[in-house]
Design a protein around this motif. Structure first.
Motif, PDB file in Angstrom:
ATOM      1  N   ALA A  85       0.836  -1.209   0.000  1.00  0.00           N
ATOM      2  CA  ALA A  85       0.000   0.000   0.000  1.00  0.00           C
ATOM      3  C   ALA A  85       0.866   1.252   0.000  1.00  0.00           C
ATOM      4  CB  ALA A  85      -0.916   0.008   1.222  1.00  0.00           C
ATOM      5  N   GLN A  86       0.386   2.285  -0.702  1.00  0.00           N
ATOM      6  CA  GLN A  86       1.127   3.537  -0.737  1.00  0.00           C
ATOM      7  C   GLN A  86       1.324   4.072   0.678  1.00  0.00           C
ATOM      8  OE1 GLN A  86      -0.771   6.795  -2.771  1.00  0.00           O
ATOM      9  NE2 GLN A  86       1.105   8.008  -2.863  1.00  0.00           N
ATOM     10  N   GLY A  87       2.531   4.526   0.964  1.00  0.00           N
ATOM     11  CA  GLY A  87       2.855   5.035   2.282  1.00  0.00           C
ATOM     12  C   GLY A  87       3.448   3.991   3.207  1.00  0.00           C
ATOM     13  N   SER A  88       3.388   2.717   2.789  1.00  0.00           N
ATOM     14  CA  SER A  88       3.922   1.638   3.624  1.00  0.00           C
ATOM     15  C   SER A  88       5.220   1.064   3.074  1.00  0.00           C
ATOM     16  CB  SER A  88       2.888   0.503   3.738  1.00  0.00           C
ATOM     17  OG  SER A  88       1.685   0.976   4.299  1.00  0.00           O
ATOM     18  N   GLU A  89       5.716   1.629   1.965  1.00  0.00           N
ATOM     19  CA  GLU A  89       6.888   1.051   1.312  1.00  0.00           C
ATOM     20  C   GLU A  89       8.139   1.107   2.187  1.00  0.00           C
ATOM     21  OE1 GLU A  89       4.316   2.951  -1.979  1.00  0.00           O
ATOM     22  OE2 GLU A  89       5.123   3.567  -0.029  1.00  0.00           O
ATOM     23  N   LEU A  90       8.349   2.229   2.859  1.00  0.00           N
ATOM     24  CA  LEU A  90       9.554   2.357   3.681  1.00  0.00           C
ATOM     25  C   LEU A  90       9.593   1.305   4.785  1.00  0.00           C
ATOM     26  CD1 LEU A  90      10.015   6.210   4.006  1.00  0.00           C
ATOM     27  CD2 LEU A  90      11.640   4.598   3.016  1.00  0.00           C
ATOM     28  N   GLU A  91       8.465   1.114   5.455  1.00  0.00           N
ATOM     29  CA  GLU A  91       8.421   0.107   6.509  1.00  0.00           C
ATOM     30  C   GLU A  91       8.658  -1.283   5.936  1.00  0.00           C
ATOM     31  OE1 GLU A  91       6.106   2.453   6.009  1.00  0.00           O
ATOM     32  OE2 GLU A  91       5.191   3.112   7.890  1.00  0.00           O
ATOM     33  N   ALA A  92       8.087  -1.538   4.750  1.00  0.00           N
ATOM     34  CA  ALA A  92       8.242  -2.852   4.126  1.00  0.00           C
ATOM     35  C   ALA A  92       9.696  -3.110   3.753  1.00  0.00           C
ATOM     36  CB  ALA A  92       7.343  -2.954   2.893  1.00  0.00           C
ATOM     37  N   ILE A  93      10.368  -2.088   3.245  1.00  0.00           N
ATOM     38  CA  ILE A  93      11.777  -2.246   2.884  1.00  0.00           C
ATOM     39  C   ILE A  93      12.625  -2.428   4.138  1.00  0.00           C
ATOM     40  CG2 ILE A  93      13.754  -1.070   1.849  1.00  0.00           C
ATOM     41  CD1 ILE A  93      11.738   0.277  -0.049  1.00  0.00           C
ATOM     42  N   ALA A  94      12.366  -1.609   5.147  1.00  0.00           N
ATOM     43  CA  ALA A  94      13.148  -1.688   6.384  1.00  0.00           C
ATOM     44  C   ALA A  94      12.992  -3.046   7.064  1.00  0.00           C
ATOM     45  CB  ALA A  94      12.730  -0.571   7.332  1.00  0.00           C
ATOM     46  N   SER A  95      11.810  -3.662   6.932  1.00  0.00           N
ATOM     47  CA  SER A  95      11.573  -4.956   7.585  1.00  0.00           C
ATOM     48  C   SER A  95      12.002  -6.138   6.726  1.00  0.00           C
ATOM     49  CB  SER A  95      10.085  -5.093   7.934  1.00  0.00           C
ATOM     50  OG  SER A  95       9.292  -5.134   6.752  1.00  0.00           O
ATOM     51  N   GLY A  96      12.455  -5.863   5.493  1.00  0.00           N
ATOM     52  CA  GLY A  96      12.907  -6.942   4.620  1.00  0.00           C
ATOM     53  C   GLY A  96      11.809  -7.563   3.793  1.00  0.00           C
TER      54      GLY A  96
ATOM     55  N   LEU B 218      10.291  -6.018   1.218  1.00  0.00           N
ATOM     56  CA  LEU B 218      10.278  -5.392  -0.103  1.00  0.00           C
ATOM     57  C   LEU B 218      11.689  -4.950  -0.437  1.00  0.00           C
ATOM     58  CD1 LEU B 218       8.498  -4.292  -2.489  1.00  0.00           C
ATOM     59  CD2 LEU B 218       8.346  -2.147  -1.209  1.00  0.00           C
ATOM     60  N   GLU B 219      12.021  -4.959  -1.728  1.00  0.00           N
ATOM     61  CA  GLU B 219      13.355  -4.567  -2.150  1.00  0.00           C
ATOM     62  C   GLU B 219      13.413  -3.147  -2.709  1.00  0.00           C
ATOM     63  OE1 GLU B 219      12.982  -8.354  -1.313  1.00  0.00           O
ATOM     64  OE2 GLU B 219      12.081  -7.792  -3.234  1.00  0.00           O
ATOM     65  N   MET B 220      12.363  -2.705  -3.390  1.00  0.00           N
ATOM     66  CA  MET B 220      12.471  -1.438  -4.115  1.00  0.00           C
ATOM     67  C   MET B 220      11.107  -0.781  -4.245  1.00  0.00           C
ATOM     68  SD  MET B 220      14.211  -0.945  -7.849  1.00  0.00           S
ATOM     69  CE  MET B 220      14.537   0.674  -8.508  1.00  0.00           C
ATOM     70  N   SER B 221      11.102   0.554  -4.291  1.00  0.00           N
ATOM     71  CA  SER B 221       9.839   1.260  -4.433  1.00  0.00           C
ATOM     72  C   SER B 221      10.046   2.641  -5.024  1.00  0.00           C
ATOM     73  CB  SER B 221       9.137   1.386  -3.080  1.00  0.00           C
ATOM     74  OG  SER B 221       7.877   2.025  -3.240  1.00  0.00           O
ATOM     75  N   ILE B 222       8.951   3.235  -5.433  1.00  0.00           N
ATOM     76  CA  ILE B 222       8.912   4.650  -5.788  1.00  0.00           C
ATOM     77  C   ILE B 222       8.039   5.324  -4.744  1.00  0.00           C
ATOM     78  CG2 ILE B 222       8.231   6.378  -7.488  1.00  0.00           C
ATOM     79  CD1 ILE B 222       8.534   4.256  -9.639  1.00  0.00           C
ATOM     80  N   ALA B 223       8.617   6.206  -3.973  1.00  0.00           N
ATOM     81  CA  ALA B 223       7.876   6.912  -2.937  1.00  0.00           C
ATOM     82  C   ALA B 223       8.441   8.318  -2.831  1.00  0.00           C
ATOM     83  CB  ALA B 223       7.950   6.164  -1.610  1.00  0.00           C
ATOM     84  N   SER B 224       7.946   9.104  -1.928  1.00  0.00           N
ATOM     85  CA  SER B 224       8.291  10.522  -1.923  1.00  0.00           C
ATOM     86  C   SER B 224       9.126  10.945  -0.723  1.00  0.00           C
ATOM     87  CB  SER B 224       7.011  11.358  -1.946  1.00  0.00           C
ATOM     88  OG  SER B 224       6.300  11.166  -0.745  1.00  0.00           O
ATOM     89  N   ALA B 225       9.765  12.103  -0.893  1.00  0.00           N
ATOM     90  CA  ALA B 225      10.513  12.691   0.213  1.00  0.00           C
ATOM     91  C   ALA B 225       9.591  13.018   1.379  1.00  0.00           C
ATOM     92  CB  ALA B 225      11.229  13.953  -0.262  1.00  0.00           C
ATOM     93  N   GLN B 226       8.333  13.325   1.069  1.00  0.00           N
ATOM     94  CA  GLN B 226       7.400  13.637   2.152  1.00  0.00           C
ATOM     95  C   GLN B 226       7.119  12.402   3.001  1.00  0.00           C
ATOM     96  OE1 GLN B 226       4.636  15.164  -0.607  1.00  0.00           O
ATOM     97  NE2 GLN B 226       3.290  13.395  -0.606  1.00  0.00           N
ATOM     98  N   GLU B 227       7.253  11.195   2.429  1.00  0.00           N
ATOM     99  CA  GLU B 227       7.108   9.981   3.223  1.00  0.00           C
ATOM    100  C   GLU B 227       8.316   9.792   4.140  1.00  0.00           C
ATOM    101  OE1 GLU B 227       4.307   7.526   0.059  1.00  0.00           O
ATOM    102  OE2 GLU B 227       6.466   7.177   0.103  1.00  0.00           O
ATOM    103  N   LEU B 228       9.488  10.155   3.649  1.00  0.00           N
ATOM    104  CA  LEU B 228      10.664  10.138   4.522  1.00  0.00           C
ATOM    105  C   LEU B 228      10.496  11.139   5.661  1.00  0.00           C
ATOM    106  CD1 LEU B 228      13.569   9.853   1.945  1.00  0.00           C
ATOM    107  CD2 LEU B 228      13.159   8.294   3.848  1.00  0.00           C
ATOM    108  N   ALA B 229       9.825  12.254   5.377  1.00  0.00           N
ATOM    109  CA  ALA B 229       9.619  13.276   6.399  1.00  0.00           C
ATOM    110  C   ALA B 229       8.739  12.770   7.538  1.00  0.00           C
ATOM    111  CB  ALA B 229       9.013  14.536   5.783  1.00  0.00           C
ATOM    112  N   ASN B 230       7.942  11.722   7.282  1.00  0.00           N
ATOM    113  CA  ASN B 230       7.145  11.139   8.361  1.00  0.00           C
ATOM    114  C   ASN B 230       8.033  10.489   9.413  1.00  0.00           C
ATOM    115  OD1 ASN B 230       4.695  11.857   7.180  1.00  0.00           O
ATOM    116  ND2 ASN B 230       4.591   9.981   5.977  1.00  0.00           N
ATOM    117  N   PHE B 231       9.214  10.035   8.991  1.00  0.00           N
ATOM    118  CA  PHE B 231      10.185   9.436   9.910  1.00  0.00           C
ATOM    119  C   PHE B 231      11.209  10.466  10.385  1.00  0.00           C
ATOM    120  CE2 PHE B 231       8.639   6.048   7.192  1.00  0.00           C
ATOM    121  CZ  PHE B 231       8.402   5.018   8.075  1.00  0.00           C
ATOM    122  N   PHE B 232      11.618  11.339   9.469  1.00  0.00           N
ATOM    123  CA  PHE B 232      12.659  12.321   9.748  1.00  0.00           C
ATOM    124  C   PHE B 232      12.147  13.696   9.315  1.00  0.00           C
ATOM    125  CE2 PHE B 232      14.513   8.276   8.307  1.00  0.00           C
ATOM    126  CZ  PHE B 232      15.085   7.854   9.497  1.00  0.00           C
ATOM    127  N   PRO B 233      11.615  14.495  10.239  1.00  0.00           N
ATOM    128  CA  PRO B 233      10.985  15.774   9.886  1.00  0.00           C
ATOM    129  C   PRO B 233      11.862  16.695   9.055  1.00  0.00           C
ATOM    130  CG  PRO B 233      10.503  15.212  12.168  1.00  0.00           C
ATOM    131  CD  PRO B 233      11.521  14.210  11.687  1.00  0.00           C
TER     132      PRO B 233
END
Length: 208
Positions: free
Chosen positions: A77-88, A90-105
């Motif tokens: 699901a969109q917005g869940s790619e980073l967590e999926a990659i971090a947990s192993g 998922l390998e690759m995704s297209i997502a946004s800097a604003q999604e990274l900002a949810n973890f790192f303001p």
């Protein structure tokens, strides 16, 4: 070419900011003993980023890895790619800097409207030493390594008025207009700052 794949791959993108990245978990292997790089994105297969990955990235790694794209958020699901990659998961995704900002303001600066002046400016910023602590923090705390950026294009204001045409020449012309925008705090702030009523909208809900 000799290349050891020891990290999962991630790519992120939003309007004028995109990232390649990698997690620290080992790749899964296919029956041919090639690592399988699953790419999950909310974009369609005709999106310019998807086309580039399929036509350039996929063939470039075909000798030592299998590229497996999944479009329209059909795998993750969109917005869940980073967590999926971090947990192993998922390998690759297209997502946004604003999604990274949810973890790192601090990454919200890269999701701010019009902060990059051009594609060349965007690449120069990403490759500058000022980005090193940003990249390192994502790797150390999330287990995701940022690798590169990709330009998606400029932001445009597209309005549809049922009763009459309306020219938007100044921010005042957007006063009271309901404007669909990315859901990050930075973009919602921009919408309010120019006088509009910003409405969060997921990428999967727009026409591509």
């Amino acid at each position: 070419m000799t290349l050891q794949l020891t990290r999962r791959v991630f790519m992120a993108s939003a309007g004028a900011f995109a990232l390649f990245a990698a997690s620290l978990a080992p790749f899964a292997a296919s029956a041919q003993d090639k690592p399988v790089i699953r790419m999950s994105t909310p974009a369609s297969d005709t999106d310019q980023r998807s086309v580039a990955l399929a036509s350039v990235f996929g063939p470039a790694i075909s000798e030592f890895a299998t590229y497996q794209p999944h479009y329209n958020a059909s795998l993750i699901a969109q917005g869940s790619e980073l967590e999926a990659i971090a947990s192993g998961d998922l390998e690759m995704s297209i997502a946004s800097a604003q999604e990274l900002a949810n973890f790192f303001p601090e990454f919200s600066i890269f999701a701010t409207g019009y902060v990059h002046q051009s594609a060349e400016h965007q690449v120069a910023v990403f490759n500058d030493a000022l980005m090193d602590p940003f990249k390192q923090k994502v790797e150390d705390e999330l287990g995701v390594k940022l690798l590169s950026v990709m330009y998606l294009g400029k932001r445009h204001v597209n309005l549809r008025f049922p009763r009459a045409e309306k020219d938007v020449m100044t921010p005042a012309d957007l006063n009271g207009v309901n404007l669909r925008m990315p859901g990050s705090d930075a973009w919602q702030f921009l919408g309010r700052a120019i006088g509009a009523n910003p409405t969060p909208m997921a990428f999967t809900e727009i026409y591509t």
